[in-house]
Design an enzyme around this catalytic site. Sequence first.
Site, PDB file in Angstrom:
ATOM      1  CB  CYS A  96      -0.943  -0.002   1.197  1.00  0.00           C
ATOM      2  SG  CYS A  96      -2.026  -1.429   1.231  1.00  0.00           S
ATOM      3  CG  HIS A 138      -2.953   3.450   2.352  1.00  0.00           C
ATOM      4  ND1 HIS A 138      -3.554   3.159   1.155  1.00  0.00           N
ATOM      5  CD2 HIS A 138      -2.999   2.302   3.092  1.00  0.00           C
ATOM      6  CE1 HIS A 138      -3.951   1.895   1.169  1.00  0.00           C
ATOM      7  NE2 HIS A 138      -3.629   1.360   2.332  1.00  0.00           N
ATOM      8  CG  ASN A 148      -6.505  -0.601   1.735  1.00  0.00           C
ATOM      9  OD1 ASN A 148      -5.858  -0.262   0.750  1.00  0.00           O
ATOM     10  ND2 ASN A 148      -5.944  -1.068   2.836  1.00  0.00           N
TER      11      ASN A 148
HETATM   12  N1  COA Z   1     -18.211  -8.009  10.385  1.00  0.00           N
HETATM   13  C1  COA Z   1     -18.615  -8.338  11.618  1.00  0.00           C
HETATM   14  N2  COA Z   1     -17.768  -8.738  12.577  1.00  0.00           N
HETATM   15  C2  COA Z   1     -16.457  -8.827  12.275  1.00  0.00           C
HETATM   16  C3  COA Z   1     -15.966  -8.482  11.000  1.00  0.00           C
HETATM   17  C4  COA Z   1     -16.899  -8.072  10.040  1.00  0.00           C
HETATM   18  N3  COA Z   1     -16.542  -7.719   8.794  1.00  0.00           N
HETATM   19  N4  COA Z   1     -14.638  -8.652  10.998  1.00  0.00           N
HETATM   20  C5  COA Z   1     -14.280  -9.071  12.214  1.00  0.00           C
HETATM   21  N5  COA Z   1     -15.393  -9.182  12.989  1.00  0.00           N
HETATM   22  C6  COA Z   1     -15.502  -9.596  14.379  1.00  0.00           C
HETATM   23  C7  COA Z   1     -14.360 -10.471  14.823  1.00  0.00           C
HETATM   24  O1  COA Z   1     -14.603 -11.806  14.458  1.00  0.00           O
HETATM   25  C8  COA Z   1     -14.394 -10.254  16.308  1.00  0.00           C
HETATM   26  O2  COA Z   1     -15.418 -11.057  16.848  1.00  0.00           O
HETATM   27  P1  COA Z   1     -15.219 -11.783  18.270  1.00  0.00           P
HETATM   28  O3  COA Z   1     -15.031 -10.668  19.258  1.00  0.00           O
HETATM   29  O4  COA Z   1     -16.481 -12.541  18.420  1.00  0.00           O
HETATM   30  O5  COA Z   1     -13.987 -12.626  18.111  1.00  0.00           O
HETATM   31  C9  COA Z   1     -14.836  -8.799  16.463  1.00  0.00           C
HETATM   32  O6  COA Z   1     -15.412  -8.444  15.207  1.00  0.00           O
HETATM   33  C10 COA Z   1     -13.714  -7.855  16.771  1.00  0.00           C
HETATM   34  O7  COA Z   1     -12.628  -8.171  15.897  1.00  0.00           O
HETATM   35  P2  COA Z   1     -11.331  -7.306  15.907  1.00  0.00           P
HETATM   36  O8  COA Z   1     -10.355  -7.903  14.939  1.00  0.00           O
HETATM   37  O9  COA Z   1     -10.888  -7.108  17.329  1.00  0.00           O
HETATM   38  O10 COA Z   1     -11.897  -5.926  15.350  1.00  0.00           O
HETATM   39  P3  COA Z   1     -11.164  -4.541  15.273  1.00  0.00           P
HETATM   40  O11 COA Z   1     -11.893  -3.554  16.066  1.00  0.00           O
HETATM   41  O12 COA Z   1      -9.680  -4.681  15.491  1.00  0.00           O
HETATM   42  O13 COA Z   1     -11.387  -4.163  13.742  1.00  0.00           O
HETATM   43  C11 COA Z   1     -10.209  -4.150  11.666  1.00  0.00           C
HETATM   44  C12 COA Z   1     -10.863  -5.011  12.746  1.00  0.00           C
HETATM   45  C13 COA Z   1      -9.670  -5.060  10.594  1.00  0.00           C
HETATM   46  C14 COA Z   1     -11.263  -3.213  11.072  1.00  0.00           C
HETATM   47  C15 COA Z   1      -9.058  -3.314  12.320  1.00  0.00           C
HETATM   48  O14 COA Z   1      -8.221  -4.138  13.079  1.00  0.00           O
HETATM   49  C16 COA Z   1      -8.250  -2.595  11.285  1.00  0.00           C
HETATM   50  O15 COA Z   1      -8.720  -1.723  10.595  1.00  0.00           O
HETATM   51  N6  COA Z   1      -6.949  -2.937  11.179  1.00  0.00           N
HETATM   52  C17 COA Z   1      -6.099  -2.342  10.163  1.00  0.00           C
HETATM   53  C18 COA Z   1      -6.385  -3.015   8.851  1.00  0.00           C
HETATM   54  C19 COA Z   1      -5.771  -2.322   7.683  1.00  0.00           C
HETATM   55  O16 COA Z   1      -5.870  -1.135   7.552  1.00  0.00           O
HETATM   56  N7  COA Z   1      -5.139  -3.106   6.799  1.00  0.00           N
HETATM   57  C20 COA Z   1      -4.544  -2.619   5.610  1.00  0.00           C
HETATM   58  C21 COA Z   1      -3.324  -1.857   5.888  1.00  0.00           C
HETATM   59  S1  COA Z   1      -2.571  -1.333   4.412  1.00  0.00           S
END
Ligand code: COA
Length: 349
Positions: A113, A275, A305
């Site tokens: 990215c 980004h 993204n």
């Molecule tokens: N819909 C519903 N629930 C979801 C989900 C979705 N699309 N994706 C994950 N969950 C659930 C998980 O299974 C978890 O459930 P559980 O508590 O029963 O285990 C819960 O939501 C929380 O998951 P978690 O991973 O802790 O969520 P989060 O608040 O960290 O958000 C992201 C997840 C991916 C949105 C966040 O971590 C993020 O944005 N990270 C950076 C990703 C990124 O930018 N990547 C590219 C970089 S170039």
Amino acid sequence: MIRHVSIIGTGSYLPEHIMNNDDLSRLVDTSDEWIRTRTGIGERRISVSMSTSDLAYEAGAAALRNSGLEPEDIDLIICATITPDYFMPSCACMVQDRLGAVNAAAFDLTAACTGMIYGMVTAEQFIKTGMYDNVLVIGAETLSKILDWEDRSTCVLFGDGAGAVVMSGTDRGLKLSATNLESDGSKYELLTCPAIPLDNPCVNTEFIEAETDLNEITGAEMSAQSMIKAAGQSKIRMLGQEVFKYAVRTVTDNIRVLLCKANLDIEDIAYIVPHQANQRIIEQASKTVKIPIDKFFMNLDRYGNTSAASIGIALDELVAGNMLSKGDKVILVGFGGGMTSGAVLLERT
Ligand code: COA
């Protein structure tokens, strides 16, 4: 004499098909509410027929038109992508052919990215030294082909698209005033998409079939084993919360480093084009460096993204929307797999 380097044309292209959050909730256990509150994304473009080189060509052709140059004027094409049509030829060579940029050298670059930032900084070096006058830098992705459409934690985040800039040895346009690149390979496992595993007659696959005790195999065999297991799994895997922390830290670090290099204060900056990964990452960075959130240009609600494409698409929208006045300074800042990060300071002259 050191030459000035400026962006003299921008372009972008998004596939027509829109997939919104409700469409996704019919594929995986998710909801519009969850995706919007955790990421800020409302919809994304998904390619149904165009490959990465098709998107790259459209964005590159638009940037070329807007630059006022002819295809023959381009000396180098750099395409940043993690989703090329082929390992060989490069996406850049395919674009060169379609554009008729017969005088250009062409190669692809991989910085996930952060690809657009790495591409711009690479182009800047060729121009500064006088080796080339005009470089076309493209960030293009069809991430939809490397998504696991059963993994709700990743498939809701990404989209397809392409952005491009033409850079030239002039101080007219969007002049590059400072740049910064960083990498941290020790964190490579945070964001991965495996390539083709080792596969040749010399590879010992027997121990895998026999479910050998992992403690008994050598490092080399272990490596082969993990690669073979990866076969057919060229999908994005991510440790979301760790990536989130890395992103907030590197966005803020890169902004601070650029301001320091250019001897500027944050008040001197008109816009920050980050980004477009997640609105919460951007909000967190805005609080940490105490920059009002409205200085951050965001379009991730519409495109998600798009990896190497996102900064080019956002910059093109900023330029096409006539949002920049003479003297305005803009910071482009990226982060992504590798892990990589980087930033470019532009000044509208
Ligand atoms: N819909 C519903 N629930 C979801 C989900 C979705 N699309 N994706 C994950 N969950 C659930 C998980 O299974 C978890 O459930 P559980 O508590 O029963 O285990 C819960 O939501 C929380 O998951 P978690 O991973 O802790 O969520 P989060 O608040 O960290 O958000 C992201 C997840 C991916 C949105 C966040 O971590 C993020 O944005 N990270 C950076 C990703 C990124 O930018 N990547 C590219 C970089 S170039």
